[in-house]
Design a protein around this motif. Structure first.
Motif, PDB file in Angstrom:
ATOM      1  N   ASN A   5     -21.694   0.940   2.613  1.00 41.34           N
ATOM      2  CA  ASN A   5     -20.869   0.392   3.679  1.00 41.34           C
ATOM      3  C   ASN A   5     -19.628  -0.305   3.115  1.00 41.34           C
ATOM      4  O   ASN A   5     -19.160  -1.281   3.682  1.00 41.34           O
ATOM      5  CB  ASN A   5     -21.681  -0.601   4.518  1.00 41.34           C
ATOM      6  N   ARG A   6     -19.085   0.226   2.027  1.00 44.55           N
ATOM      7  CA  ARG A   6     -17.966  -0.460   1.402  1.00 44.55           C
ATOM      8  C   ARG A   6     -16.635  -0.131   2.057  1.00 44.55           C
ATOM      9  O   ARG A   6     -15.655  -0.817   1.872  1.00 44.55           O
ATOM     10  CB  ARG A   6     -17.916  -0.126  -0.090  1.00 44.55           C
ATOM     11  N   SER A   7     -16.536   0.984   2.804  1.00 47.49           N
ATOM     12  CA  SER A   7     -15.285   1.331   3.460  1.00 47.49           C
ATOM     13  C   SER A   7     -15.088   0.462   4.691  1.00 47.49           C
ATOM     14  O   SER A   7     -16.021  -0.121   5.222  1.00 47.49           O
ATOM     15  CB  SER A   7     -15.306   2.800   3.869  1.00 47.49           C
ATOM     16  N   SER A   8     -13.841   0.389   5.173  1.00 50.32           N
ATOM     17  CA  SER A   8     -13.568  -0.389   6.364  1.00 50.32           C
ATOM     18  C   SER A   8     -12.530   0.332   7.198  1.00 50.32           C
ATOM     19  O   SER A   8     -11.913   1.294   6.767  1.00 50.32           O
ATOM     20  CB  SER A   8     -13.064  -1.781   5.988  1.00 50.32           C
ATOM     21  N   ARG A  57       5.731  20.003   5.935  1.00 51.56           N
ATOM     22  CA  ARG A  57       6.925  20.628   5.362  1.00 51.56           C
ATOM     23  C   ARG A  57       7.364  19.790   4.166  1.00 51.56           C
ATOM     24  O   ARG A  57       7.449  18.564   4.259  1.00 51.56           O
ATOM     25  CB  ARG A  57       8.048  20.703   6.400  1.00 51.56           C
ATOM     26  N   PHE A  58       7.656  20.458   3.054  1.00 58.23           N
ATOM     27  CA  PHE A  58       8.145  19.710   1.897  1.00 58.23           C
ATOM     28  C   PHE A  58       8.916  20.655   0.992  1.00 58.23           C
ATOM     29  O   PHE A  58       8.719  21.872   1.001  1.00 58.23           O
ATOM     30  CB  PHE A  58       7.017  19.032   1.119  1.00 58.23           C
ATOM     31  N   SER A  59       9.805  20.068   0.213  1.00 58.30           N
ATOM     32  CA  SER A  59      10.585  20.832  -0.766  1.00 58.30           C
ATOM     33  C   SER A  59       9.913  20.705  -2.125  1.00 58.30           C
ATOM     34  O   SER A  59       9.070  19.826  -2.327  1.00 58.30           O
ATOM     35  CB  SER A  59      12.016  20.297  -0.843  1.00 58.30           C
ATOM     36  N   PRO A  60      10.272  21.577  -3.089  1.00 55.22           N
ATOM     37  CA  PRO A  60       9.648  21.487  -4.422  1.00 55.22           C
ATOM     38  C   PRO A  60       9.842  20.132  -5.101  1.00 55.22           C
ATOM     39  O   PRO A  60       9.061  19.764  -5.971  1.00 55.22           O
ATOM     40  CB  PRO A  60      10.356  22.604  -5.209  1.00 55.22           C
ATOM     41  N   ASP A  61      10.874  19.380  -4.700  1.00 56.43           N
ATOM     42  CA  ASP A  61      11.153  18.092  -5.349  1.00 56.43           C
ATOM     43  C   ASP A  61      10.484  16.911  -4.662  1.00 56.43           C
ATOM     44  O   ASP A  61      10.531  15.789  -5.169  1.00 56.43           O
ATOM     45  CB  ASP A  61      12.666  17.839  -5.384  1.00 56.43           C
ATOM     46  N   ASP A  62       9.852  17.152  -3.514  1.00 57.87           N
ATOM     47  CA  ASP A  62       9.233  16.042  -2.789  1.00 57.87           C
ATOM     48  C   ASP A  62       8.073  15.443  -3.571  1.00 57.87           C
ATOM     49  O   ASP A  62       7.316  16.151  -4.246  1.00 57.87           O
ATOM     50  CB  ASP A  62       8.721  16.510  -1.424  1.00 57.87           C
ATOM     51  N   GLU A  63       7.921  14.139  -3.452  1.00 65.85           N
ATOM     52  CA  GLU A  63       6.770  13.462  -4.038  1.00 65.85           C
ATOM     53  C   GLU A  63       5.521  13.792  -3.220  1.00 65.85           C
ATOM     54  O   GLU A  63       5.544  13.777  -1.998  1.00 65.85           O
ATOM     55  CB  GLU A  63       6.984  11.955  -4.055  1.00 65.85           C
ATOM     56  N   ARG A  64       4.430  14.103  -3.903  1.00 69.16           N
ATOM     57  CA  ARG A  64       3.176  14.374  -3.212  1.00 69.16           C
ATOM     58  C   ARG A  64       2.325  13.103  -3.197  1.00 69.16           C
ATOM     59  O   ARG A  64       2.362  12.304  -4.117  1.00 69.16           O
ATOM     60  CB  ARG A  64       2.392  15.482  -3.924  1.00 69.16           C
ATOM     61  N   GLU A  65       1.556  12.942  -2.144  1.00 70.23           N
ATOM     62  CA  GLU A  65       0.640  11.808  -2.087  1.00 70.23           C
ATOM     63  C   GLU A  65      -0.463  11.978  -3.115  1.00 70.23           C
ATOM     64  O   GLU A  65      -0.877  13.096  -3.427  1.00 70.23           O
ATOM     65  CB  GLU A  65       0.029  11.715  -0.686  1.00 70.23           C
ATOM     66  N   ASP A  66      -0.924  10.837  -3.652  1.00 70.95           N
ATOM     67  CA  ASP A  66      -2.068  10.900  -4.559  1.00 70.95           C
ATOM     68  C   ASP A  66      -3.251  11.532  -3.831  1.00 70.95           C
ATOM     69  O   ASP A  66      -3.565  11.163  -2.699  1.00 70.95           O
ATOM     70  CB  ASP A  66      -2.436   9.497  -5.027  1.00 70.95           C
ATOM     71  N   SER A  67      -3.891  12.477  -4.504  1.00 69.25           N
ATOM     72  CA  SER A  67      -4.954  13.233  -3.832  1.00 69.25           C
ATOM     73  C   SER A  67      -5.965  13.730  -4.851  1.00 69.25           C
ATOM     74  O   SER A  67      -5.627  13.976  -6.007  1.00 69.25           O
ATOM     75  CB  SER A  67      -4.331  14.435  -3.094  1.00 69.25           C
ATOM     76  N   TYR A  68      -7.220  13.887  -4.399  1.00 73.53           N
ATOM     77  CA  TYR A  68      -8.217  14.560  -5.224  1.00 73.53           C
ATOM     78  C   TYR A  68      -8.505  15.962  -4.666  1.00 73.53           C
ATOM     79  O   TYR A  68      -9.583  16.510  -4.844  1.00 73.53           O
ATOM     80  CB  TYR A  68      -9.508  13.738  -5.336  1.00 73.53           C
ATOM     81  N   LYS A 112      -9.119   4.441  -2.257  1.00 77.81           N
ATOM     82  CA  LYS A 112      -7.892   4.877  -1.580  1.00 77.81           C
ATOM     83  C   LYS A 112      -7.788   4.226  -0.202  1.00 77.81           C
ATOM     84  O   LYS A 112      -6.734   3.707   0.184  1.00 77.81           O
ATOM     85  CB  LYS A 112      -7.903   6.398  -1.453  1.00 77.81           C
ATOM     86  N   LEU A 113      -8.870   4.247   0.563  1.00 78.58           N
ATOM     87  CA  LEU A 113      -8.838   3.654   1.890  1.00 78.58           C
ATOM     88  C   LEU A 113      -8.636   2.139   1.831  1.00 78.58           C
ATOM     89  O   LEU A 113      -8.047   1.550   2.736  1.00 78.58           O
ATOM     90  CB  LEU A 113     -10.121   3.975   2.652  1.00 78.58           C
ATOM     91  N   ALA A 114      -9.122   1.521   0.758  1.00 78.04           N
ATOM     92  CA  ALA A 114      -8.959   0.077   0.590  1.00 78.04           C
ATOM     93  C   ALA A 114      -7.591  -0.289   0.013  1.00 78.04           C
ATOM     94  O   ALA A 114      -7.256  -1.471  -0.103  1.00 78.04           O
ATOM     95  CB  ALA A 114     -10.061  -0.472  -0.309  1.00 78.04           C
ATOM     96  N   GLY A 115      -6.806   0.722  -0.374  1.00 80.87           N
ATOM     97  CA  GLY A 115      -5.477   0.479  -0.908  1.00 80.87           C
ATOM     98  C   GLY A 115      -5.454   0.007  -2.342  1.00 80.87           C
ATOM     99  O   GLY A 115      -4.458  -0.583  -2.785  1.00 80.87           O
ATOM    100  N   VAL A 116      -6.531   0.262  -3.097  1.00 77.86           N
ATOM    101  CA  VAL A 116      -6.588  -0.224  -4.482  1.00 77.86           C
ATOM    102  C   VAL A 116      -6.665   0.919  -5.500  1.00 77.86           C
ATOM    103  O   VAL A 116      -6.850   0.668  -6.687  1.00 77.86           O
ATOM    104  CB  VAL A 116      -7.794  -1.172  -4.678  1.00 77.86           C
ATOM    105  N   ALA A 117      -6.509   2.155  -5.052  1.00 75.94           N
ATOM    106  CA  ALA A 117      -6.548   3.290  -5.981  1.00 75.94           C
ATOM    107  C   ALA A 117      -5.190   3.459  -6.649  1.00 75.94           C
ATOM    108  O   ALA A 117      -4.145   3.408  -5.990  1.00 75.94           O
ATOM    109  CB  ALA A 117      -6.941   4.567  -5.244  1.00 75.94           C
TER     110      ALA A 117
END
Length: 435
Positions: free
Chosen positions: A9-12, A229-240, A321-326
């Protein structure tokens, strides 16, 4: 693996993963899994796609297991999800693999807390709709020739995709397209006019994953169907995303391992003949046969342990990630860790599925048994993202600190600018790594 997974139950917030006991999660699907297993060989022999079984899973709500309780889903944690997927893969790795695009796409929406996408997609999934992927193209060089062009107030989609995993079974298709220099991901209703799905995947394994060709012939698309929609130079969000996609393949392979152990035990137990022993005998009491069975069971246990361990790491990263600490480095390490798991899972499952034939002589090779399907399925799943590229990426990261996705993004940019690049990554990851 443990009989149950302790609730966490650590997510919020709205994406809080409510606690669920694994057995309760699995209960709606447990009657379906044996039915899938019972027909696996017959479907393999006749190349019969698993429409009936996927429909049963769909109606039982399998597609919504990762959607949180408060949004109408089953609220499974990532470890619980992969454990359930492995149960399905044990029944038939093809069916588990067919859900790859569906779950990877939903996972990215959950991870990024994409409210607009959730509002568009989750009601459809809760209504038992399934999502397929149409990303890769079978061309002389890697690229994206599928085009989205303006047509009045809407758009038209034209192009052809291959390796469209699960698309034959899907209600909606997520397709990669281009508009000028921009990359897009587009939601396409599978029954829309101009959509053509063909079961022409000709691999020697995983034959029933619905990974054939998808044609888009002037398909009408509205603005609301453009997911990203994104261009090749766009920053991608951190993701797994890369890790999750690969973990589905690794879990399918672990399920193959379990199925092979099951089949080898069922094959040996009733036998009354053994090579080189006159008259009636009991192979199940033979120390050499017992040793083989012990070996394959141990290999399967190792596969289970790798999947369980890596899924726990992904759960921790999801919560961070959901807690904003990743941190960005956490996602790099998640990819590298999964690539490391890939190297060992492939080795173990191919060992295991080769050992199947050490306990039965020529009778174990009977077409009616199709014991060879385990090796073919494992080998095919292992080939989707070639391990040699991943092995090199691990070494480059450890020696030079080069994040795999950073390298591949640079290569895409260099290719777009006409510069010479070094060894390229697999086609799947050169397309659109995070949708």
């Amino acid at each position: 693996m443990n009989a149950s997974v302790r609730p966490e139950n650590r997510s919020s917030g709205v994406f809080h993963q409510a606690a669920v006991e694994y057995e309760a999660l699995a209960a709606p699907f447990r009657p379906i899994f044996p039915q899938i297993a019972a027909t696996a060989v017959e479907r393999e022999l006749s190349r019969t796609l698993a429409f009936e079984h996927i429909a049963a899973l769909r109606e039982a709500g399998f597609g919504k297991v990762r959607i949180p309780h408060e949004l109408g889903g089953f609220g499974a944690t990532i470890p619980q999800f992969f454990r359930l997927l492995e149960e399905l893969a044990t029944a038939d790795s093809n069916v588990a693999h067919a859900f790859r695009g569906h779950f990877a796409f939903l996972e990215e929406r959950l991870l990024q807390r994409d409210e607009a996408a959730i509002a568009f997609w989750f009601p459809k999934v809760l209504d038992h709709k399934l999502i397929g992927y149409a990303m890769a193209e079978r061309t002389e060089e890697t690229g994206n020739s599928t085009l989205l062009t303006r047509d009045g107030e809407g758009w038209r989609l034209n192009g052809t995709k291959y390796y469209s995993t699960g698309t034959i079974y899907a209600d909606w298709i997520v397709a990669a397209a281009k508009d000028g220099d921009d990359f897009l991901s587009v939601a396409v209703a599978a029954d829309a006019e101009g959509v053509e799905r063909i079961d022409d995947w000709d691999g020697f394994g995983q034959r029933l994953t619905g990974s054939g060709t998808t044609h888009f012939h002037n398909v009408r698309i509205e603005d609301s169907q453009i997911i990203r929609r994104f261009s090749p130079d766009d920053e991608r969000e951190d993701s797994y995303n890369l890790s999750f996609l690969q973990m589905i393949l690794l879990t399918a392979m672990a399920g193959v391992g379990r199925a092979a152990v099951r089949d080898i035990v069922e094959f040996v137990k009733p036998r009354t003949r053994a090579f080189g022993i006159p008259g009636k005998s009991s192979p199940k009491d033979d120390p050499l046969v017992q040793r083989v069975v012990g070996r394959v069971a141990s290999l399967s246990y190792a596969l289970d342990s790798i999947i369980e361990n890596n899924s726990r790491h992904l759960q921790e990263l999801y919560e961070a990630k959901l807690a904003g600490v990743a941190a960005p480095e956490d996602f790099v390490q998640a990819n590298v860790r999964t690539f490391e798991a890939q190297q060992i899972v492939i080795d173990l499952v191919l060992q295991l599925t080769s050992q199947v034939f050490e306990v039965g002589g020529a009778s174990a090779t009977a077409e009616s048994r199709r014991l060879d399907r385990h090796w073919r399925n494992a080998r095919t799943a292992a080939s989707h993202n070639p391990a040699i590229f991943r092995e090199r990426a691990i070494g480059d990261y450890l020696l030079n600190g080069t994040a795999p996705v950073t390298r591949w993004a640079l290569q895409r940019k260099q290719a777009a600018e006409g510069e010479t690049t070094d060894a390229k990554p697999p086609a799947h990851e050169r397309e659109l790594p995070s949708l």
